[in-house]
Every structure is written in structure tokens, then in C-alpha cells.
Design a protein around this motif. Structure first.
Motif, mmCIF file in Angstrom:
data_model
loop_
_atom_site.group_PDB
_atom_site.id
_atom_site.type_symbol
_atom_site.label_atom_id
_atom_site.label_comp_id
_atom_site.label_asym_id
_atom_site.label_seq_id
_atom_site.Cartn_x
_atom_site.Cartn_y
_atom_site.Cartn_z
ATOM 1 N N ALA A 49 -39.616 -5.537 11.089
ATOM 2 C CA ALA A 49 -38.421 -6.253 11.557
ATOM 3 C C ALA A 49 -37.779 -7.011 10.390
ATOM 4 C CB ALA A 49 -38.792 -7.213 12.681
ATOM 5 N N ARG A 50 -38.619 -7.591 9.531
ATOM 6 C CA ARG A 50 -38.079 -8.331 8.384
ATOM 7 C C ARG A 50 -37.278 -7.391 7.481
ATOM 8 N NH1 ARG A 50 -42.740 -10.463 6.374
ATOM 9 N NH2 ARG A 50 -42.806 -12.321 7.687
ATOM 10 N N ALA A 51 -37.818 -6.217 7.251
ATOM 11 C CA ALA A 51 -37.127 -5.250 6.380
ATOM 12 C C ALA A 51 -35.777 -4.838 6.985
ATOM 13 C CB ALA A 51 -38.008 -4.020 6.176
ATOM 14 N N VAL A 52 -35.781 -4.657 8.291
ATOM 15 C CA VAL A 52 -34.551 -4.244 8.979
ATOM 16 C C VAL A 52 -33.485 -5.346 8.900
ATOM 17 C CG1 VAL A 52 -33.665 -3.896 11.331
ATOM 18 C CG2 VAL A 52 -35.564 -2.516 10.506
ATOM 19 N N PHE A 53 -33.911 -6.582 9.136
ATOM 20 C CA PHE A 53 -32.949 -7.694 9.068
ATOM 21 C C PHE A 53 -32.431 -7.885 7.633
ATOM 22 C CE2 PHE A 53 -32.241 -10.139 12.938
ATOM 23 C CZ PHE A 53 -33.114 -9.529 13.821
ATOM 24 N N ALA A 54 -33.324 -7.757 6.645
ATOM 25 C CA ALA A 54 -32.907 -7.967 5.250
ATOM 26 C C ALA A 54 -31.881 -6.909 4.848
ATOM 27 C CB ALA A 54 -34.128 -7.913 4.334
ATOM 28 N N GLN A 55 -32.136 -5.676 5.244
ATOM 29 C CA GLN A 55 -31.203 -4.594 4.902
ATOM 30 C C GLN A 55 -29.848 -4.816 5.576
ATOM 31 O OE1 GLN A 55 -31.976 -0.779 6.648
ATOM 32 N NE2 GLN A 55 -31.300 0.317 4.824
ATOM 33 N N ALA A 56 -29.889 -5.235 6.824
ATOM 34 C CA ALA A 56 -28.641 -5.451 7.565
ATOM 35 C C ALA A 56 -27.848 -6.593 6.936
ATOM 36 C CB ALA A 56 -28.953 -5.759 9.025
ATOM 37 N N ASP A 58 -27.756 -7.468 3.974
ATOM 38 C CA ASP A 58 -27.216 -6.985 2.715
ATOM 39 C C ASP A 58 -25.857 -6.302 2.878
ATOM 40 O OD1 ASP A 58 -28.271 -7.218 0.219
ATOM 41 O OD2 ASP A 58 -28.680 -5.051 0.061
ATOM 42 N N ARG A 59 -25.713 -5.548 3.973
ATOM 43 C CA ARG A 59 -24.525 -4.701 4.067
ATOM 44 C C ARG A 59 -23.536 -5.111 5.152
ATOM 45 N NH1 ARG A 59 -28.110 0.587 5.930
ATOM 46 N NH2 ARG A 59 -28.684 -0.259 7.950
ATOM 47 N N ALA A 60 -23.867 -6.127 5.950
ATOM 48 C CA ALA A 60 -22.935 -6.534 7.011
ATOM 49 C C ALA A 60 -22.569 -8.004 6.858
ATOM 50 C CB ALA A 60 -23.568 -6.292 8.375
ATOM 51 N N ASP A 61 -21.483 -8.399 7.522
ATOM 52 C CA ASP A 61 -21.091 -9.811 7.518
ATOM 53 C C ASP A 61 -21.772 -10.566 8.654
ATOM 54 O OD1 ASP A 61 -19.114 -9.341 5.450
ATOM 55 O OD2 ASP A 61 -18.015 -8.266 7.014
ATOM 56 N N VAL A 62 -21.973 -9.865 9.752
ATOM 57 C CA VAL A 62 -22.606 -10.487 10.914
ATOM 58 C C VAL A 62 -23.666 -9.545 11.455
ATOM 59 C CG1 VAL A 62 -22.258 -11.318 13.282
ATOM 60 C CG2 VAL A 62 -20.481 -11.645 11.602
ATOM 61 N N ILE A 63 -24.841 -10.100 11.713
ATOM 62 C CA ILE A 63 -25.872 -9.316 12.408
ATOM 63 C C ILE A 63 -25.914 -9.818 13.842
ATOM 64 C CG2 ILE A 63 -28.344 -8.828 12.602
ATOM 65 C CD1 ILE A 63 -28.635 -9.369 9.655
ATOM 66 N N ILE A 64 -25.918 -8.914 14.779
ATOM 67 C CA ILE A 64 -26.113 -9.315 16.171
ATOM 68 C C ILE A 64 -27.380 -8.616 16.652
ATOM 69 C CG2 ILE A 64 -25.143 -9.349 18.503
ATOM 70 C CD1 ILE A 64 -22.376 -9.365 17.221
ATOM 71 N N ALA A 65 -28.360 -9.422 17.075
ATOM 72 C CA ALA A 65 -29.647 -8.852 17.472
ATOM 73 C C ALA A 65 -29.946 -9.218 18.915
ATOM 74 C CB ALA A 65 -30.750 -9.379 16.564
ATOM 75 N N SER A 66 -30.647 -8.319 19.609
ATOM 76 C CA SER A 66 -31.064 -8.661 20.971
ATOM 77 C C SER A 66 -32.547 -8.397 21.148
ATOM 78 C CB SER A 66 -30.245 -7.888 22.014
ATOM 79 O OG SER A 66 -30.843 -6.655 22.324
ATOM 80 N N GLY A 67 -33.177 -9.228 21.977
ATOM 81 C CA GLY A 67 -34.588 -9.045 22.315
ATOM 82 C C GLY A 67 -35.522 -9.814 21.413
ATOM 83 N N ASP A 75 -42.992 -11.834 20.426
ATOM 84 C CA ASP A 75 -41.559 -12.137 20.329
ATOM 85 C C ASP A 75 -41.300 -12.752 18.956
ATOM 86 O OD1 ASP A 75 -40.507 -11.289 22.886
ATOM 87 O OD2 ASP A 75 -41.754 -12.865 23.751
ATOM 88 N N ILE A 76 -40.827 -11.925 18.054
ATOM 89 C CA ILE A 76 -40.826 -12.292 16.629
ATOM 90 C C ILE A 76 -39.437 -12.511 16.038
ATOM 91 C CG2 ILE A 76 -42.984 -11.064 16.076
ATOM 92 C CD1 ILE A 76 -41.039 -8.717 15.216
ATOM 93 N N THR A 77 -38.411 -12.258 16.843
ATOM 94 C CA THR A 77 -37.062 -12.220 16.261
ATOM 95 C C THR A 77 -36.653 -13.542 15.610
ATOM 96 O OG1 THR A 77 -36.517 -10.637 17.979
ATOM 97 C CG2 THR A 77 -34.687 -11.554 16.774
ATOM 98 N N ARG A 78 -36.981 -14.635 16.306
ATOM 99 C CA ARG A 78 -36.579 -15.948 15.793
ATOM 100 C C ARG A 78 -37.175 -16.198 14.409
ATOM 101 N NH1 ARG A 78 -38.629 -17.977 19.519
ATOM 102 N NH2 ARG A 78 -36.974 -18.252 21.014
#
Ligand code: ATP
Length: 419
Positions: A49-56, A58-67, A75-78
Motif C-alpha cells: 500500500a505504501r508503494a502504491v500511495f508513493a507512486q500515486a 508522484d504523478r497526481a495532484d490529488v489522491i482519493i482513496a477508499s477503504g 485497516d492500514i490506510t490512515r
């Protein structure tokens, strides 16, 4: 503004739940004119999950995540979002008190796990959750906090109102207050395949800029979506109009409707305008054509009744199909559907009758008449046309396509095209 969507949950990866949040959020962001270039689904695993968030990030202005905002260890998102944004998690006493009150109101005591939901990354905005316990969060992230990570609870019933009431105003403000919306117009085609349509419009599609032109193949029909971003629907439609006209000049006769108009609605509208009554004589579709016609509110103006004649006996008894025609040609034959259509026209006192008989499968095919062989006829006063089609797909597909062909035939007749 570029957004990237992340959906957290092993359940999603296992196919145990359908990712309806993906469709919902994509649609909402398109309406706001925000580009979504990537969506990712990741399980409840810290490192991945950390790798996915870091990559996002890098390339987006806003990340929107659910769950993954719940109280349990998986429950690790926070934690992951705070980590990637470089923000420490701090206990928010107000949220903790709210959570306790939420449990008390329901006569339950809060377990210590639930306190995790009161942990807030420093500087984050808390989005209250009216429908559940997990609050949403907006974290400043990236260089000088110029980007944002929006965390939303997984259950759609919690996510949707939170998105609409709390995230949309945030996104609009981020974009400078005057959002461009996506304005689209979908042209719906019948009697032309996707490749033939693309071929006819090759130069327009190749030269497309604004609006964009995107063909979509559907069962038995093709849609062409024209899209542009504009400050108002009128501005967008004005930009779309000349491109639409250019398309109409070439293939206008195949456009049966716009946007959400179904073929049965379009055909119904045509029958009503011309004051015509239609009837149906169905074998392999078992009433599907009549069902589609009567799915449209107000269809009683142009449809009284139809016939479902599955057996040979029924074809003879209800529609007067001669026994010799059935014997000589078989139930799936042009002479039989012609007799069915003529019988239905007379029995129903209608202006136009359409009849179908075919082999929907999976069994019953022969070398001469394989599964997917469908005969269709249209009868009207002084008019009869019969055709044999070779359709493909599952039993359901063949039935659906047959009904679509029958409706298309009625449309061609009513609009004065070659039936
Ligand atoms: P909660 O604290 O309410 O459990 P959460 O943020 O921890 O919320 P998850 O535990 O990841 O969310 O998921 C809870 C439920 O939400 C799932 O069982 C599922 O029903 C629904 N859900 C989660 N993600 C999605 C999704 N992407 N699309 C549709 N439903 C989803």
C-alpha cells in the motif's frame, strides 16, 4: 488537476466485493472535469500500500482513496497515507469523544481498537461521517503541501454523501473555484458495426481534438461519445455541435437516439409520431421484444398486444401459420416468419408486425441451421420483408440481439429506409 484513485482492501482483490466506489468516483470526477489517469487496487498490506500511495503521489495532484479506515489491524490506510505525506499521527480528542458517544447511543462500549480511528495526521482536515464510525481525512502532501490525499471510508453509503458534501467543495476550491465540467453527448447507432463506423469516420477520429470522439461497441449497437470540458453545458454543446453535424452528414440515418435513449424508446417515439400500432410474433425471444417495447412508459399508445408462439401448434393456432409451411421449411425459416408476421398483423389489427423464429442454443443447431440462425420478418399493409441472420454468443446474447434486430427493422420501416 490530475487525480489518482486507490482502493484498499484484500476483499476487492479476491473479487468478493465489486468495486462500485471506482465507478462512482470516476464518474463524479469526470463531471468535475478532473482527469483520472490511473486507478489502483491494493490489498491490506503495509508495504504494498505504501508503494502504491508513493507512486500515486508522484504523478497526481490529488489522491482519493477508499477503504481500510476501520478500527482493526488490517485497516492500514490512515497509517500509510500519513507516512507517505510525512505527517505524524496524533490522537484527536474530539473524534475520540464523538466515537465514544456514537457507541453509547447504540448501547455499546467502544473497544480500544476504535481509538485508532481517532488518530489524525498532523494538519489533516477531518471529514465527519454521519453514517458510520470512520471519519474521512484530507491530508496535505507533496512539496510544500501542494498536493492532497483524500481518505474515504469503504462502504458506499458512507463514502458517497461524504464525497458530495465535503470533498467536492474542497476539490472545487483547489481548482480555483470555477471548475470545468465534462460535457458529453452520446450518439447511438444501429445497423452499423463499430469497425464500419470507425472506417466511415476515420479522418474525423484521427483529427479529433476538442471534443474527443470515442466509439463504444454495445450488444447489437454502437455508441459514439463526444466529450469536451467547458464552463457550462451550453458552451460544451456549442463546441460539440459542428462535429456532431459532420458525423450526421455521413451516417445520420443510423443514429437512432442520443445519450440515454434506448432503441425501444426511439422506436416507440417514431410509432407514436406517425400514429402507428405495432405488434409482435415471437418464437425464440419468448416475449423479449414485447417486453422491451412495453418497458417504455406510454407504450400503450402504439402497442396493444403481441404473441409468444413457441411451439408449431401455437404458430398454427394463434397466427394461422399453415402446417405445410412448417413441414416444408421448418419453424426457423423465412416462409414461417412471413406467415407469423402476416398472422399477427391481421389478428392484432396493427399497422406493422414483426416476427422472429430462431435457434438460440445451446442445443438444437444443425449443419444447415446452426445455433444463432434467426429469421425475422416485418409485415405491414402492402409490405413484407424477411431476412435470415447468423448471430453469435450465448443463448441470452442471441435472444438480445434478435430483439435488437427486430426493433431496428421496425425503425427502418417507419423511417422509410430499406427494410
Ligand atoms: P469501515 O470502518 O466502515 O469498515 P473502512 O474504510 O475500513 O470502513 P473497509 O473495511 O475497507 O472500509 O470496507 C468496508 C466495507 O465497505 C466492505 O466490506 C465493502 O462492503 C465496502 N467497500 C469497501 N471498498 C469498497 C469499494 N471499493 N467499492 C464498494 N464497496 C466497498
Amino acid at each position: 488537476m490530475k487525480a489518482e484513485l486507490i482502493f484498499v482492501g484484500t476483499e476487492l482483490l479476491l473479487g468478493e466485493i465489486t468495486n462500485t466506489n471506482a465507478q462512482y468516483l470516476s464518474e463524479q470526477l469526470a463531471l468535475l472535469g478532473i482527469d483520472v489517469y490511473y486507478q489502483q487496487v491494493v490489498g491490506d498490506n503495509l508495504d504494498r500500500a505504501r508503494a502504491v500511495f508513493a507512486q500515486a503521489l508522484d504523478r497526481a495532484d490529488v489522491i482519493i482513496a477508499s477503504g481500510g479506515l476501520g478500527p482493526t489491524m488490517d485497516d492500514i490506510t490512515r497509517e500509510v497515507a500519513a507516512d507517505v505525506a510525512g505527517l505524524p499521527l496524533e490522537l484527536d480528542r474530539t473524534i475520540e469523544a464523538d466515537l465514544r458517544a456514537w457507541f453509547e447511543r447504540r448501547g455499546r462500549t467502544m473497544s480500544e481498537n476504535n481509538a485508532r480511528q481517532a488518530m489524525v495526521p498532523r494538519g489533516a482536515t477531518v471529514l465527519p461521517n454521519d453514517r458510520g464510525t470512520a471519519p474521512g481525512l484530507i491530508l496535505p502532501a507533496g512539496p510544500n503541501g501542494s498536493k492532497a490525499i483524500v481518505l474515504l471510508p469503504g462502504p458506499p453509503i458512507e463514502l458517497r454523501p461524504m464525497f458530495e458534501r465535503q470533498v467536492v467543495p474542497f476539490l472545487t476550491a483547489q481548482m480555483g473555484g470555477a471548475p470545468l465540467s465534462l460535457v458529453t453527448r452520446t450518439l447511438r447507432f444501429i445497423d452499423i458495426g463499430e469497425s464500419q463506423l470507425e472506417d466511415t469516420l476515420k479522418d474525423l477520429i484521427a483529427a479529433q481534438g476538442d471534443p474527443s470522439i470515442a466509439p463504444y461497441a454495445k450488444t447489437g449497437e454502437v455508441h459514439l461519445r463526444l466529450a469536451t470540458k467547458a464552463a457550462s453545458p451550453d458552451e460544451g454543446l456549442a463546441r460539440i455541435a459542428p462535429v456532431e453535424q459532420a458525423i450526421r452528414d455521413r451516417v445520420g440515418q443510423h443514429i437512432y437516439g442520443l445519450n440515454n435513449t434506448s432503441l425501444e424508446q426511439a422506436v416507440g417515439e417514431l410509432l407514436k409520431e406517425r400514429g402507428l400500432k405495432a405488434t409482435t410474433a415471437e418464437s425464440c425471444t419468448g416475449g423479449l421484444i414485447a417486453k422491451r417495447i412495453t418497458d417504455v412508459p406510454g407504450s400503450s399508445a402504439y402497442f396493444d398486444f403481441g404473441f409468444v408462439t413457441y411451439s408449431n401448434e401455437a404458430k398454427m393456432k394463434l397466427l394461422g401459420v399453415p402446417a405445410e409451411t412448417l413441414d416444408q421449411h421448418g419453424a426457423v425459416s423465412e416462409p414461417v416468419v412471413v406467415a407469423m408476421a402476416q398472422g399477427a398483423l391481421a389478428e392484432a389489427g396493427a399497422d406493422v408486425a414483426v416476427a422472429v423464429s430462431g435457434i438460440a442454443g445451446p442445443d438444437g443447431g444443425t449443419a444447415e441451421k446452426p445455433v444463432g440462425t434467426v429469421c425475422i420478418a416485418l409485415a405491414a399493409k402492402d409490405h413484407i420483408t424477411a431476412r435470415t441472420l447468423q448471430l453469435w454468443g450465448s443463448r441470452q446474447d442471441i435472444r438480445d440481439r434478435t430483439a435488437t434486430h427486430a426493433l431496428a427493422m421496425v425503425r427502418r420501416f417507419v423511417t422509410g429506409q430499406k427494410v
